[in-house]
Design an enzyme around this catalytic site. Structure first.
Site, PDB file in Angstrom:
ATOM      1  N   ALA A  35       0.817  -1.218   0.322  1.00 54.34           N
ATOM      2  CA  ALA A  35       0.056  -0.038   0.157  1.00 54.34           C
ATOM      3  C   ALA A  35       0.902   1.041   0.038  1.00 54.34           C
ATOM      4  O   ALA A  35       1.934   1.257   0.726  1.00 54.34           O
ATOM      5  CB  ALA A  35      -0.807   0.270   1.407  1.00 54.34           C
ATOM      6  N   CYS A  36       0.567   1.983  -0.724  1.00 57.64           N
ATOM      7  CA  CYS A  36       1.105   3.465  -1.006  1.00 57.64           C
ATOM      8  C   CYS A  36       2.826   3.299  -1.286  1.00 57.64           C
ATOM      9  O   CYS A  36       3.025   2.402  -2.070  1.00 57.64           O
ATOM     10  CB  CYS A  36       0.863   4.256   0.371  1.00 57.64           C
ATOM     11  SG  CYS A  36       1.323   6.145   0.109  1.00 57.64           S
ATOM     12  N   ALA A  37       3.556   3.819  -0.385  1.00 52.04           N
ATOM     13  CA  ALA A  37       4.968   3.538  -0.312  1.00 52.04           C
ATOM     14  C   ALA A  37       5.283   1.966  -0.353  1.00 52.04           C
ATOM     15  O   ALA A  37       6.402   1.566  -1.005  1.00 52.04           O
ATOM     16  CB  ALA A  37       5.860   4.291   0.514  1.00 52.04           C
TER      17      ALA A  37
END
Length: 560
Positions: free
Chosen positions: A295-297
């Site tokens: 998720a995300c980074a």
């Protein structure tokens, strides 16, 4: 149920700032410099300024006579109280505020400033305009009503909250009642154990919740700037429990909260740590490969890891990859980034290296200014003007439980946004190996949020196209966090999907079909197809080489 999208207009950007802005930072002196430039512009164009001043004076005259030339945006909840429309004093005050904003916008738009200077000016003026809203004073009708109803105690409570935030919350209004939750009890309470630990992470394995389980494990990699339990909030929102109850073996990475001693940890360090976690998952489950979810980074991390494994001819360790609101193509348009030149970015790197880390609270402040009415002034009114406690909301508690970024990773992320290396083969080097995402032929499932102001959906869409293999892309009708926390049962949930991924996000959007409900069941069907055979559930956690240690949520999650 399938429907065509209700509108054929491409959704606008959800905000003027995004993840790139938060990583690069936003300095007060840059904002003040823009304000000085605006003042000088007014002197350089006296006729232009006088014309708009006279126009504003004319509009204010109409307002005093009772005219209402400006409409309130129906989505602007600040002026929802009927007093703003029914009371003559408040109605005139609101109209004067709207007239001032309207005329200032026109003054900027019609000035002879360059396009970039006008964009910077609009950005700063919008923040200033939100700060000067009449709702942010004690004359707010909600505040006056609370003042009379409480016999004046609301003001005293508000001053107490203000003093407490000045001491303990860097001067920003608290967004959540932090005493309402406890990690390990009310949050992150799914039974499990730490089965592996290295310097960077703890690996948590969860107890199964089904009679049968799939052979291939799921390894969840959260973003490094936040703690992992966004995937394990309350039971009705827990993505971990949803996966466990549907027969998946679930492991989660819990990142260590770094300090100045860990300034040298870069993206390659995190990739190596996740590779080690993959090998532990394989050893415990006796599976030759794993399913990854980032998720995300965390999505950037698993993509870089797969590029590294592909270069080493070890990509067989990964069976599939799920990317949630993850940027791999970092080309973003943001007015805030007009403040960040190369010298500013180098200064940001130097500053974090001197400190050893980038404090998560610094990023949180920038994120808050992405949506100041929602994330600052809303709580200013609630906490200080109304004297109320901030809400007890689990997502906001997690959001405020931020971590630090080591200086090297912060520098790597600045370079990632500055140079966009993953769009070309070999543009990024991880652990000494060049990364070419098009050679990563792992099936992928990609999710974006249509209202995401941190990782805009069109950039997430472009990111999904960089990866080889079969891929699905789903656009949820949510923001950044709500796109992840999207359990079935929400009557407002829906998403868009199209079987064909074109090269243009706009073309994809207009061809996509609307589906009611959460995307979780769609992902579940997809991941189960990639999870191998079902077998009797193995209840024990760990194995003789990797025995169960502390009970979940472990120790790293508690480090402040």
């Amino acid at each position: 149920m399938r429907k065509q999208p209700s509108t054929r207009n491409l959704p606008a950007s959800a905000g003027s700032m995004n993840a790139q802005s938060a990583v690069a930072g936003l300095r007060a002196r840059d904002m003040l410099s823009t304000l000085r430039s605006l003042a000088l512009q007014g002197l350089r164009q006296p006729v232009h300024s006088a014309r708009h001043a006279l126009a504003l004076g004319g509009q204010l005259g109409r307002v005093l006579l009772g005219d209402t030339p400006h409409k309130v945006n129906p989505r602007d909840s600040r002026f929802a109280d009927p007093t703003w429309q029914l009371n003559p004093f408040y109605r005139r005050g609101l109209q004067a505020y709207l007239a001032w904003q309207h005329q200032l916008d026109n003054w900027i738009e019609e000035s002879d400033m360059s396009a970039d200077d006008r964009t910077r000016a609009r950005f700063v003026v919008s923040i200033l305009g939100d700060a000067l809203s009449p709702t942010n004073t004690l004359l707010n009708p909600l505040a006056l009503k609370e003042l009379f109803n409480s016999g004046g105690s609301s003001v005293l409570k508000g001053l107490g909250h203000l003093f407490d935030d000045l001491l303990h919350n860097d001067g920003l209004p608290s967004q959540v009642n932090k005493q309402a939750f406890e990690v390990g009890r009310s949050l992150a309470a799914t039974p499990g154990a730490v089965v592996f630990r290295n310097e960077l992470l703890e690996l948590i394995q969860y107890k199964p919740m089904s009679e049968k389980q799939f052979a291939r494990p799921l390894l969840i990699v959260p973003p490094q700037i936040n703690k992992y339990y966004i995937f394990d909030l309350s039971p009705d929102k827990s993505f971990v429990q949803y996966a466990l109850k549907n027969g998946l073996q679930v492991f989660v990475v819990s990142w260590r909260n770094p300090d100045a001693r860990h300034r040298e940890w870069g993206l390659s360090s995190y990739v190596q740590a996740v590779e080690e976690a993959i090998d532990v998952c394989r050893a415990i489950t006796a599976s030759k490969d794993v399913n990854l979810l980032g998720a995300c980074a965390g999505g950037l991390t698993i993509a870089a890891l797969q590029g590294h494994l592909q270069a080493k001819r070890q990509l067989r360790k990964v069976a599939s990859a799920t990317y949630l609101v993850s940027l791999l193509d970092s080309q973003l348009d943001s007015p805030a980034m007009l403040f960040a030149d190369e010298k500013t970015l180098e200064a940001a790197k130097r500053r974090s290296y001197q400190q050893g880390v980038l404090d998560g609270r610094d990023m949180a402040r920038v994120f808050a200014w992405m949506r100041p009415n929602d994330l600052i002034w809303n709580y200013w009114i609630n906490n200080y003007l109304l004297g109320k406690q901030p809400p007890a909301f689990d997502i906001l508690y997690w959001n405020n439980d931020s971590t630090r970024l080591p200086a090297a990773l912060h520098g790597d992320l600045i370079d990632f946004f500055q140079h966009n290396p993953l769009i070309r083969a070999g543009g990024l080097e991880i652990c000494g190996t060049p990364v070419d995402l098009r050679k990563v032929t792992v099936d992928s499932f990609n999710v974006a949020g249509i209202n995401d102001h941190i990782t805009p959906w069109d950039a997430v869409y472009r990111s999904s196209l960089l990866i080889g293999g079969d891929k699905r892309f789903i656009l949820s009708n949510s923001g950044h966090i709500q796109s992840i926390l999207n359990p079935p049962g929400n009557p407002k949930a829906n998403y868009l999907e199209s079987g064909k991924l074109s090269g243009d996000p706009r073309a994809w959007y207009h061809d996509a079909q609307k589906h009611d409900g959460s995307w979780w069941p769609q992902w579940l069907n997809w991941i189960q197809e990639h999870a191998g055979e079902q077998r009797d559930t193995r209840v024990a956690l760990g194995n003789p080489h990797y025995p169960a240690m502390e009970a979940a949520p472990g120790t790293y999650v508690h480090v402040r």
